[in-house]
Scaffold this motif. Sequence first.
Motif, short mmCIF file in Angstrom:
data_model
loop_
_atom_site.label_atom_id
_atom_site.label_comp_id
_atom_site.label_asym_id
_atom_site.label_seq_id
_atom_site.Cartn_x
_atom_site.Cartn_y
_atom_site.Cartn_z
N LEU A 1 2.90 0.11 0.00
CA LEU A 1 4.03 0.29 0.79
C LEU A 1 5.17 0.76 0.18
O LEU A 1 5.70 0.20 -0.87
CB LEU A 1 4.41 -1.27 1.38
CG LEU A 1 3.45 -2.16 2.31
CD1 LEU A 1 3.91 -3.34 2.71
CD2 LEU A 1 2.90 -1.26 3.48
N LYS B 1 9.80 3.54 6.42
CA LYS B 1 9.01 3.26 8.06
C LYS B 1 7.80 3.37 8.14
O LYS B 1 6.99 3.89 7.35
CB LYS B 1 9.79 4.53 8.99
CG LYS B 1 9.31 4.41 10.39
CD LYS B 1 9.97 5.72 10.97
CE LYS B 1 9.46 5.45 12.76
NZ LYS B 1 10.25 6.75 13.39
N GLN B 2 7.15 2.16 8.96
CA GLN B 2 5.65 2.24 9.15
C GLN B 2 5.27 2.60 10.62
O GLN B 2 6.22 2.52 11.44
CB GLN B 2 5.47 0.71 8.91
CG GLN B 2 5.73 -0.03 7.63
CD GLN B 2 5.04 0.61 6.34
OE1 GLN B 2 3.72 0.74 6.35
NE2 GLN B 2 5.73 0.89 5.32
N TRP C 1 1.72 -1.42 11.68
CA TRP C 1 2.58 -2.70 11.43
C TRP C 1 2.48 -3.83 11.79
O TRP C 1 2.37 -4.34 12.93
CB TRP C 1 4.15 -2.19 11.73
CG TRP C 1 5.37 -3.30 11.81
CD1 TRP C 1 5.86 -4.10 12.88
CD2 TRP C 1 5.81 -3.82 10.39
NE1 TRP C 1 6.64 -4.77 12.31
CE2 TRP C 1 6.59 -4.92 10.95
CE3 TRP C 1 5.53 -3.51 9.09
CZ2 TRP C 1 7.40 -5.55 10.00
CZ3 TRP C 1 6.46 -4.20 8.31
CH2 TRP C 1 7.14 -5.36 8.64
N ARG C 2 2.63 -4.79 10.75
CA ARG C 2 2.38 -6.16 11.12
C ARG C 2 3.14 -7.13 9.96
O ARG C 2 3.31 -6.63 8.80
CB ARG C 2 0.87 -6.52 10.92
CG ARG C 2 0.12 -5.83 11.64
CD ARG C 2 -1.49 -5.96 11.47
NE ARG C 2 -2.14 -7.22 12.17
CZ ARG C 2 -3.19 -7.67 11.93
NH1 ARG C 2 -3.97 -7.04 11.15
NH2 ARG C 2 -3.58 -8.98 12.34
N GLN C 3 3.28 -8.29 10.41
CA GLN C 3 4.11 -9.30 9.20
C GLN C 3 3.19 -9.81 8.49
O GLN C 3 2.60 -10.87 8.83
CB GLN C 3 5.08 -10.05 10.17
CG GLN C 3 6.22 -9.37 10.85
CD GLN C 3 7.19 -10.75 11.22
OE1 GLN C 3 7.18 -11.68 10.97
NE2 GLN C 3 8.39 -9.90 11.80
N TRP D 1 9.32 -11.42 6.23
CA TRP D 1 9.53 -10.23 6.63
C TRP D 1 10.70 -10.13 7.66
O TRP D 1 10.93 -11.07 8.49
CB TRP D 1 8.42 -9.75 7.44
CG TRP D 1 7.04 -9.31 6.47
CD1 TRP D 1 6.25 -10.22 6.30
CD2 TRP D 1 7.12 -8.14 5.67
NE1 TRP D 1 5.24 -9.49 5.21
CE2 TRP D 1 5.77 -8.37 4.80
CE3 TRP D 1 7.78 -6.83 5.55
CZ2 TRP D 1 5.38 -7.48 4.05
CZ3 TRP D 1 7.23 -5.93 4.70
CH2 TRP D 1 6.04 -6.23 3.97
N ASP E 1 11.57 -4.43 12.04
CA ASP E 1 10.51 -3.92 12.76
C ASP E 1 9.89 -2.78 11.90
O ASP E 1 10.29 -2.45 10.74
CB ASP E 1 10.77 -3.45 14.10
CG ASP E 1 11.94 -2.62 14.24
OD1 ASP E 1 12.18 -1.92 13.21
OD2 ASP E 1 12.45 -2.35 15.40
N SER E 2 8.95 -2.11 12.45
CA SER E 2 8.42 -1.11 11.87
C SER E 2 9.26 0.25 11.26
O SER E 2 9.13 0.99 10.67
CB SER E 2 7.23 -0.44 12.77
OG SER E 2 7.73 0.22 14.09
N PRO F 1 11.42 -1.95 8.24
CA PRO F 1 10.93 -3.18 7.59
C PRO F 1 11.88 -3.50 6.45
O PRO F 1 12.14 -2.80 5.63
CB PRO F 1 9.48 -2.83 7.43
CG PRO F 1 9.43 -1.43 7.10
CD PRO F 1 10.52 -0.92 7.92
#
Length: 289
Positions: A99, A118-119, A124-126, A148, A151-152, A155
């Motif tokens: 990441l 940026k994802q 994207w997940r926590q 976390w 958001d995506s 993050p």
Amino acid sequence: MSGRCDLRRQQGMTLLGMLIAAALASLVFALSLTALITVLQGARTVEHRMSRTQDARWVLRLLARDLSAHGRLGCKSLPWLPSDFSAGEWRLRLPGRELGVIRALRVGDSLEGMQLMKQAPETWRQWRRVWLGSCGSGRMLDGSGAQWRGDSDAPELRLTPALPLSPREDGVHLPSMQLWLPRERRYRLEAVGRGYRLLVRDWEGGLSDGEERLVLDGVKRMELRLLERQGCGETARWSWRAPGSWPAGQVPQAARLSLEWYPDDRETPVSQLELELALDAAPVCGAAR
């Protein structure tokens, strides 16, 4: 009178001949159909054997690739544990993916978190677990130690408690800092009839990444041996050991994989493939890397 009798006799013989010919034709057709079915069944059996053999070769290459990466997170090699290879289930710890870090969030000589690149929204997940590495060392962040935010699109990972920064003891070295999502791949043998089904499932960052999937049917046995070196120079001793008796904390010098399977679902001889691969282990003699 005799002429009419001869005509009837000829007609009767013609009818009998036609019946015999039809019977012979039916017999020839039945025999031909039986032979065709036998040929088709034989072809399907050969095709099934070839397909399972190709699957077995692919699985062996996949196992070898995963073993080569087992325990590697960035530039850090984690120790191999006997529990990674329990009976009927292997748990391989793989590098996963990195990441990208945009900015370290620091207060004084402590690291309180980091802003990430940026994802993709669909990935994207926590995540529950992340690996923070720097200068060949590292630590697993999970549970309440990492939270976390965002958001995506933006993050952010917050650390509780904050981590010390280098040059403090066990401090994080910012120029070499990396953040990885650890991947775990589990291979499991499930008993079915006379053999096993080899199933595989992935976890990323401590979260399940898809359903368990079948990779090979008809497995009889899957075995792993690890090469250990004891001592240095001319007095060095080499021995193959089962993973269950492997000394915790060591990385093997090489691995030997053996896979046995049934080519088809009948009583046939067992097929076998074996593969040896060298592992990039830390040196036993001299300074450690």
